[in-house]
Design a protein around this motif. Structure first.
Motif, PDB file in Angstrom:
ATOM      1  N   ARG A  10      38.154  42.899  44.398  1.00  0.00           N
ATOM      2  CA  ARG A  10      37.019  41.995  44.645  1.00  0.00           C
ATOM      3  C   ARG A  10      36.343  41.603  43.338  1.00  0.00           C
ATOM      4  N   LEU A  11      36.189  42.568  42.419  1.00  0.00           N
ATOM      5  CA  LEU A  11      35.579  42.269  41.124  1.00  0.00           C
ATOM      6  C   LEU A  11      36.434  41.290  40.338  1.00  0.00           C
ATOM      7  N   GLN A  12      37.751  41.495  40.367  1.00  0.00           N
ATOM      8  CA  GLN A  12      38.650  40.580  39.655  1.00  0.00           C
ATOM      9  C   GLN A  12      38.547  39.167  40.197  1.00  0.00           C
ATOM     10  N   PHE A  13      38.536  39.043  41.524  1.00  0.00           N
ATOM     11  CA  PHE A  13      38.445  37.712  42.115  1.00  0.00           C
ATOM     12  C   PHE A  13      37.107  37.057  41.786  1.00  0.00           C
ATOM     13  N   ALA A  17      37.235  33.697  39.687  1.00  0.00           N
ATOM     14  CA  ALA A  17      36.798  32.513  40.436  1.00  0.00           C
ATOM     15  C   ALA A  17      35.552  31.908  39.812  1.00  0.00           C
ATOM     16  N   GLY A  18      34.605  32.773  39.424  1.00  0.00           N
ATOM     17  CA  GLY A  18      33.406  32.270  38.774  1.00  0.00           C
ATOM     18  C   GLY A  18      33.702  31.630  37.434  1.00  0.00           C
ATOM     19  N   GLY A  19      34.600  32.251  36.662  1.00  0.00           N
ATOM     20  CA  GLY A  19      34.970  31.678  35.367  1.00  0.00           C
ATOM     21  C   GLY A  19      35.647  30.323  35.510  1.00  0.00           C
ATOM     22  N   HIS A  20      36.540  30.208  36.500  1.00  0.00           N
ATOM     23  CA  HIS A  20      37.220  28.935  36.724  1.00  0.00           C
ATOM     24  C   HIS A  20      36.235  27.850  37.133  1.00  0.00           C
ATOM     25  N   GLY A 371      45.526  52.273  39.187  1.00  0.00           N
ATOM     26  CA  GLY A 371      45.887  52.000  37.798  1.00  0.00           C
ATOM     27  C   GLY A 371      46.410  50.585  37.603  1.00  0.00           C
ATOM     28  N   ALA A 372      47.275  50.128  38.528  1.00  0.00           N
ATOM     29  CA  ALA A 372      47.818  48.771  38.431  1.00  0.00           C
ATOM     30  C   ALA A 372      46.721  47.737  38.606  1.00  0.00           C
ATOM     31  N   MET A 373      45.813  47.997  39.533  1.00  0.00           N
ATOM     32  CA  MET A 373      44.723  47.052  39.779  1.00  0.00           C
ATOM     33  C   MET A 373      43.762  47.010  38.599  1.00  0.00           C
ATOM     34  N   ARG A 374      43.547  48.180  37.997  1.00  0.00           N
ATOM     35  CA  ARG A 374      42.657  48.243  36.833  1.00  0.00           C
ATOM     36  C   ARG A 374      43.269  47.505  35.648  1.00  0.00           C
ATOM     37  N   ALA A 375      44.569  47.668  35.451  1.00  0.00           N
ATOM     38  CA  ALA A 375      45.250  46.961  34.354  1.00  0.00           C
ATOM     39  C   ALA A 375      45.199  45.451  34.574  1.00  0.00           C
ATOM     40  N   PHE A 380      43.222  40.009  33.265  1.00  0.00           N
ATOM     41  CA  PHE A 380      42.630  38.760  33.730  1.00  0.00           C
ATOM     42  C   PHE A 380      41.249  38.526  33.128  1.00  0.00           C
ATOM     43  N   THR A 381      40.432  39.568  33.091  1.00  0.00           N
ATOM     44  CA  THR A 381      39.080  39.420  32.562  1.00  0.00           C
ATOM     45  C   THR A 381      39.106  39.066  31.077  1.00  0.00           C
ATOM     46  N   THR A 382      39.996  39.725  30.338  1.00  0.00           N
ATOM     47  CA  THR A 382      40.109  39.426  28.908  1.00  0.00           C
ATOM     48  C   THR A 382      40.556  37.988  28.685  1.00  0.00           C
ATOM     49  N   LEU A 383      41.573  37.580  29.452  1.00  0.00           N
ATOM     50  CA  LEU A 383      42.080  36.215  29.317  1.00  0.00           C
ATOM     51  C   LEU A 383      41.000  35.194  29.646  1.00  0.00           C
ATOM     52  N   PHE A 384      40.303  35.392  30.758  1.00  0.00           N
ATOM     53  CA  PHE A 384      39.262  34.443  31.134  1.00  0.00           C
ATOM     54  C   PHE A 384      38.119  34.448  30.134  1.00  0.00           C
ATOM     55  N   GLY A 385      37.760  35.628  29.632  1.00  0.00           N
ATOM     56  CA  GLY A 385      36.700  35.698  28.641  1.00  0.00           C
ATOM     57  C   GLY A 385      37.046  34.915  27.390  1.00  0.00           C
ATOM     58  N   LEU A 386      38.290  35.068  26.929  1.00  0.00           N
ATOM     59  CA  LEU A 386      38.740  34.334  25.741  1.00  0.00           C
ATOM     60  C   LEU A 386      38.744  32.826  25.988  1.00  0.00           C
ATOM     61  N   LEU A 387      39.176  32.411  27.183  1.00  0.00           N
ATOM     62  CA  LEU A 387      39.212  30.987  27.494  1.00  0.00           C
ATOM     63  C   LEU A 387      37.806  30.402  27.563  1.00  0.00           C
ATOM     64  N   VAL A 388      36.877  31.136  28.144  1.00  0.00           N
ATOM     65  CA  VAL A 388      35.490  30.658  28.219  1.00  0.00           C
ATOM     66  C   VAL A 388      34.897  30.520  26.821  1.00  0.00           C
TER      67      VAL A 388
END
Length: 449
Positions: A10-13, A17-20, A371-375, A380-388
């Motif tokens: 849920r946090l990832q989405f 979603a907010g970043g997009h 672990g997979a969900m955390r990775a 995703f968060t790093t990628l979106f942060g860099l794009l923003v």
């Protein structure tokens, strides 16, 4: 279902979603501004308007290019993190997502490319038609996304097949879902509001610095201010209608926002009777908090835009009122704050349902290890942060440079005399000193169609 996986998904989405959406809002609004200004430039043939198309169009293209990457990333989430949702309801809401992908990645992107590289190569009316195709397909793309989201918030036009999945039964009901249509009007008006604040804020920055391009940014500031006020009114109207409809579509969300304790208890009891044991009350902090931040932001913008419309009527104020210029710059984030908090209210308030009344969020998430969900969340968060950050840096860099020959609309055709035609480097009497990339467009020949 591991609760850690659910919370991480849920946090990832929410973050992606907010970043997009930060990109979507400005893209929709700026596309409209550029299309309207190019229409005026095409009819009137005034160099100032053509230069405005190039400048604001450059900022639009930057935001679109970076934003399209975030959209691609969003597509991966449904299959990777929400396989239960795609299995159960993919036959209904997945179709609209597929159409949106075709519209955005084929039609819109193709015509945007033709518009970017078609300067000086197409008839001016053909070139104008291209930006309007881009704008209208952007609206259509937003509509298809909201058809999918509207179904999740207010499922209609479906039937249950096999006991474990939904299939499309009434396409017209899905396409005319009031939850989608009301949100569509709300989002489009909000996008225009975002663009209005952005254009006014960037223009105010240059006027505050006493730019030599005072006429260019004075007109741009007025465009932004005079666009913001009606856009805010339309946004508020659609938002108010959606608020009124909550009592019918999602009564629990309405009760939680209004803090009606007795009504919350009654709806909870009714849902337990209907759906079985469980907690059907969404988080009050996220639901009520998101709604209140949205309403406060709207109130601030209402007073701000009303005063702005009055101030913009006076020419001396537009060019010399530096305190107002500072306020316009500071107000640029307000539409973003309002829309992001509005999405939090819309999405968090329907919990624990991902498809309201049909599929719980805990049943929609994929069977992954923490672990997979955390990775996945970290990537995703790093990628979106860099794009923003990249998008903000590029927009700030080009906005700060002002209307210079930054590439969009640049005419690189070589004339028989050896010089460039149109907006490129020129050696004739019309060129100013050092007419190269980065020079003020005032010293460059006007864009020709």
């Amino acid at each position: 279902m591991n609760p850690d996986v659910l919370d991480l998904a849920r946090l990832q989405f929410a973050l992606t979603a907010g970043g997009h959406f930060l990109f979507v809002a400005l893209t929709l609004g700026l596309a409209t501004v550029v299309a309207v200004v190019q229409t005026v430039a095409t009819i009137g043939r005034k160099p100032l308007h053509a230069r405005m198309v190039r400048y604001w169009g450059q900022l639009y293209v930057i935001n679109y290019a970076v934003g399209i990457v975030t959209g691609i990333v969003m597509e991966f989430q449904f299959g990777m993190s929400w396989s239960g949702l795609t299995h159960y309801a993919g036959n209904v809401f997945g179709a609209s997502l597929a159409v949106e992908t075709i519209v955005a990645f084929f039609v819109e992107s193709t015509f945007l490319g033709l518009w970017i590289f078609g300067w000086h190569r197409f008839n001016r009316w053909v070139h104008l038609a291209m930006i309007w195709v881009v704008t209208l397909t952007a609206y259509l793309s937003a509509y298809w996304i909201l058809v999918s989201n509207g179904f999740l918030n207010h499922p209609v036009g479906y039937r249950v097949e096999g006991g474990d999945r939904l299939v499309l039964d009434d396409p017209v009901a899905v396409l005319t879902n009031p939850s989608a249509l009301l949100a569509f009007g709300h989002i489009l008006a909000g996008a225009l509001l975002t663009a209005g604040f952005f254009v006014a804020g960037v223009s105010a920055y240059h006027l505050f610095r006493r730019t030599s391009e005072w006429e260019f940014f004075g007109r741009s500031l007025r465009i932004g201010v005079f666009l913001s006020f009606p856009a805010l009114m339309v946004t508020a109207v659609f938002g108010g209608i959606q608020f009124a409809a909550l009592g019918t579509f999602q009564p629990m969300k309405s009760a939680v926002f209004s803090q009606k304790t007795a009504e919350i208890a009654q709806i909870q009891a009714d849902m337990v009777t209907r759906f079985g044991p469980g907690d059907y009350v969404p988080s009050e902090a996220w639901t009520r908090g998101g709604g209140l931040v949205m309403l406060i932001s709207f109130a601030l913008m209402m007073y701000f835009t009303f005063a702005g419309v009055i101030l913009a009527c006076f020419k001396k104020v537009v060019f010399r009122f530096r305190l107002w210029h500072l306020a316009l710059m500071a107000a640029v984030p307000l539409p973003y704050l309002a829309m992001i908090s509005g999405w939090v209210f819309r999405e968090a308030g329907r919990q624990p349902w991902v498809v309201y009344g049909l599929l719980k969020t805990e049943d929609a998430v994929s069977d992954l290890s923490p672990g997979a969900m955390r990775a996945s969340l970290i990537v995703f968060t790093t990628l979106f942060g860099l794009l923003v950050v990249l998008n903000a840096w590029l927009l700030a860099r080009h906005a700060r440079r002002g209307p210079v020959d930054a590439g969009l609309g640049h005419d690189d055709r070589v004339s028989p005399e050896g010089g460039a035609e149109g907006g490129g480097r020129a050696d004739g009497p019309e060129s100013g000193p050092g007419d190269g990339p980065g020079d003020p467009v005032d010293s460059l020949p006007a864009t020709s169609y």
